[in-house]
Design a protein around this motif. Sequence first.
Motif, PDB file in Angstrom:
ATOM      1  N   TYR A 147     -29.112  -7.877  53.918  1.00  0.00           N
ATOM      2  CA  TYR A 147     -30.157  -7.434  52.993  1.00  0.00           C
ATOM      3  C   TYR A 147     -30.879  -8.630  52.393  1.00  0.00           C
ATOM      4  CZ  TYR A 147     -32.410  -6.010  48.706  1.00  0.00           C
ATOM      5  OH  TYR A 147     -33.335  -5.852  47.716  1.00  0.00           O
ATOM      6  N   ALA A 153     -34.723  -9.250  53.094  1.00  0.00           N
ATOM      7  CA  ALA A 153     -35.593  -8.954  51.952  1.00  0.00           C
ATOM      8  C   ALA A 153     -36.267 -10.213  51.420  1.00  0.00           C
ATOM      9  CB  ALA A 153     -34.791  -8.280  50.852  1.00  0.00           C
ATOM     10  N   ASN A 154     -35.512 -11.298  51.261  1.00  0.00           N
ATOM     11  CA  ASN A 154     -36.080 -12.486  50.622  1.00  0.00           C
ATOM     12  C   ASN A 154     -36.594 -13.523  51.611  1.00  0.00           C
ATOM     13  OD1 ASN A 154     -35.484 -11.318  48.218  1.00  0.00           O
ATOM     14  ND2 ASN A 154     -33.601 -12.471  47.895  1.00  0.00           N
ATOM     15  N   ARG A 171     -39.251  -7.482  51.434  1.00  0.00           N
ATOM     16  CA  ARG A 171     -39.355  -6.879  50.114  1.00  0.00           C
ATOM     17  C   ARG A 171     -40.806  -6.796  49.641  1.00  0.00           C
ATOM     18  NH1 ARG A 171     -36.895  -8.588  45.017  1.00  0.00           N
ATOM     19  NH2 ARG A 171     -37.547 -10.674  45.579  1.00  0.00           N
ATOM     20  N   ILE A 176     -41.633  -1.461  55.669  1.00  0.00           N
ATOM     21  CA  ILE A 176     -40.211  -1.524  55.301  1.00  0.00           C
ATOM     22  C   ILE A 176     -39.444  -0.402  55.993  1.00  0.00           C
ATOM     23  CG2 ILE A 176     -38.558  -1.314  53.409  1.00  0.00           C
ATOM     24  CD1 ILE A 176     -40.612  -2.568  51.576  1.00  0.00           C
TER      25      ILE A 176
END
Lengths: 246, 109
Positions: B61, B65-66, B71, B78
Amino acid sequence: MASHSVSTSNVNLWGGGVEPMKASYGKLMMWFFLMSDTFTFSALLITYGLIRFSHPAYTGPMDHAVFSQEYWPLPDMVFNGLPFLHGVHLPLVFVGIMTFILIMSSVTMVLAVEAGHRMDRNDVQKWMLWTILGGIAFLACQAWEWTHLIMGSETGQMVDGKIFHGANLVRNEYGPPAFADLFFFITGFHGTHVLSGVVLNIIIFYNTVVGVYDRTGHYEMVEKVGLYWHFVDLVWVFVFTFFYLI
Amino acid sequence: MSSHDHQSATTVAQKPDTKAIWFTFWILLGVTAVEFLIAFTSDSKPFRIITFILLTFVKAYFIVANFMHLRHEVKTLIWSVVVPIAFIAWLVAALIFEGGSILGSHPIK
């Protein structure tokens, strides 16, 4: 990202001329490619899960485990070497170093992307170079790890009526041949991805140095290759769990 | 793409903003350290397997995400990435159980 522009043209959202995903063509295609690559890696890891759990697991004491063709080997006992420390039992230490190298090179890659947003050519160069070095260091570790497994231990193991050292695709002193087959196949496939990632990074580094992205006005190529590089790191996170921890 | 349009080569003087990047790095390092701790201290097989798989998804994750900026993408993108992955996660779990039942009925030699 601002989303107010989307709601005004809801009717024609997919009618062309707008970007429903708010991402450039290149980035979108990189995401789709990575999805397809995910399926390939998943197929390999799912196969590993199935075969690993259809073999009996070792049930005796953890610290005195012996290798046998009868059950799946404990990864702690197979991958316990470290360069220059021959014969010392150091389970998972080397693979821990490899994991750290890859996470670190992922960080330097994001730093390169971030520098690209600022149009800072020197910073992009610096961080791309660190990323390339990290990739090469990881590949070197991988080569050592393979050699360690192929050469095997000094004692060896009785396989097919004679003492056999190490592992290849048909014989394996550590356990069932399928263990070595899957190890070579999955880490080999991942290593090939790292190798192509390093080649792509070198191309991007070269383009940065000669100023291609300053002329085009943006550093989006760094972002696209960055996506690929993080994906390779992500796959390693899964390989690490399934091969070395479970 | 839109994020590049308003930037030009004249904005070189911007300060690097790397706080979020290093925050993610420490999380990844921390989770890996916890995995090592469990690998050396716990003997319970089911606990190890479930914890390792869960922690792997935690790491996944944070990377996606980062590091991959998912994100900050639009919801459509997404979901088009996450939904297929959910099916894969199910397949991994299903075939691990399947492997167990192959062992129970006719073990592979």
